[in-house]
Design a protein around this motif. Structure first.
Motif: not given
Length: 309
Positions: A265-285
């Motif tokens: 959840v933190t990863l996804v909303f960080s991408a939405i709110i803070l503009g942080e990138r989600i990599s293939i590593v994050g998706i695998t996790g």
């Protein structure tokens, strides 16, 4: 048990699992809200006190008929809840965010399901976790690692922050076990209100170590006010109410396994709110965490069905 009764019970259980997911979404986003408040000039301890004081006031409006528990022993357990599920946990977590990466804190606090399982097995021999639960927990925890190392495999180690996060994970496990005991005698409203009360009371002495307290006018900043209300009403009031119910219905171990979703959840909303990138590593996790939580629920049930046959 008839097939219709079995299906009805399964349908009801699904709602508790969905409630657990909703709670974890609120807690996952709370990392971002806390970070925003820290960046806005508020300090870790006062963020916690404002958050839980607001939650307690609203809780008091909802639940105000019974104030005392059945015994002094139970009152002592509520104090432990206030410490382990409130002041020590959240102050440790908030201060940890100042000394180490948000990702580090998210990873380490996600250890609480494993710690809960170990403590439960040590305290109650009849409830030692099934091997399948350990397998599912291991898979999910590896997934947490992938999520945390989303953008880079370089980890910024800062021992003080990481140790505080570990303390938070341990105290949350203790809170879950005490909550399990109190659920037998008290309803979720009463437990939540008492936890908030003792959480605020036991946090006040910590103000002595706070270097300074922000001006009260800071609270009228819209960004600060919005995030404090979110933390108080959703991540505290609603989440704690539902958590008391979920732990009572699903058990401490199954409920705590959902905490593995927190970094997702933190990863996804960080991408939405803070503009942080989600990599293939994050998706695998994310995939591994979903798989691990499913395995931790499915494997024990499969083994139980084999035994019953």
């Amino acid at each position: 048990m008839s097939r219709s009764n079995s299906l009805g019970k399964h349908s009801t259980t699904i709602w508790y699992h969905l409630a657990a997911l909703l709670i974890v979404v609120a807690w996952g986003v709370s990392f971002i809200s806390t970070r925003i408040l820290l960046d806005s000039g508020l300090h870790p301890i006062e963020i916690y006190i404002y958050r839980f004081l607001l939650a307690y006031v609203f809780m008091l409006i909802i639940s105000h008929k019974q104030f005392r528990s059945h015994s002094w022993r139970d009152e002592g357990l509520f104090v432990i809840c206030g410490l382990c599920g409130g002041s020590i946990y959240y102050i440790s977590e908030n201060v940890a965010l100042e000394y180490t990466l948000v990702s580090n804190v998210s990873l380490i606090t996600s250890l609480s399901p494993i710690i809960t399982a170990i403590l439960l097995g040590a305290l109650y021999k009849s409830e030692r976790p099934d091997r399948g639960l350990y397998i599912g927990s291991a898979v999910a925890f590896i997934g947490v690692g992938f999520v945390i190392f989303n953008s880079s495999f370089m980890l910024d180690i800062k021992p003080l922050g990481d140790l505080l996060a570990l303390l938070a994970a341990l105290t949350w496990a203790i809170y879950s076990l005490v909550l399990r005991r109190l659920n037998v005698q008290y309803d979720a409203l009463f437990i939540t209100r008492k936890t908030f009360f003792y959480g605020v009371v036991t946090a006040l002495p910590f103000l002595a170590i706070e270097p300074e307290v922000s001006s009260i006018t800071q609270l009228f900043n819209l960004t600060v006010l919005f995030n404090l209300l979110f933390l108080a009403l959703f991540a505290s009031l609603l989440a704690f109410l539902l958590w008391a119910i979920v732990v009572g219905k699903l058990g401490a171990i199954t409920a705590n396994n959902y905490i593995y979703f927190q970094p997702v959840v933190t990863l996804v909303f960080s991408a939405i709110i803070l503009g942080e990138r989600i990599s293939i590593v994050g998706i695998t996790g994310c995939v591994m965490i979903l798989l691990g939580v499913w395995l931790s629920d499915w494997l024990p049930r499969r083994n139980l069905n084999r035994i019953n046959k």
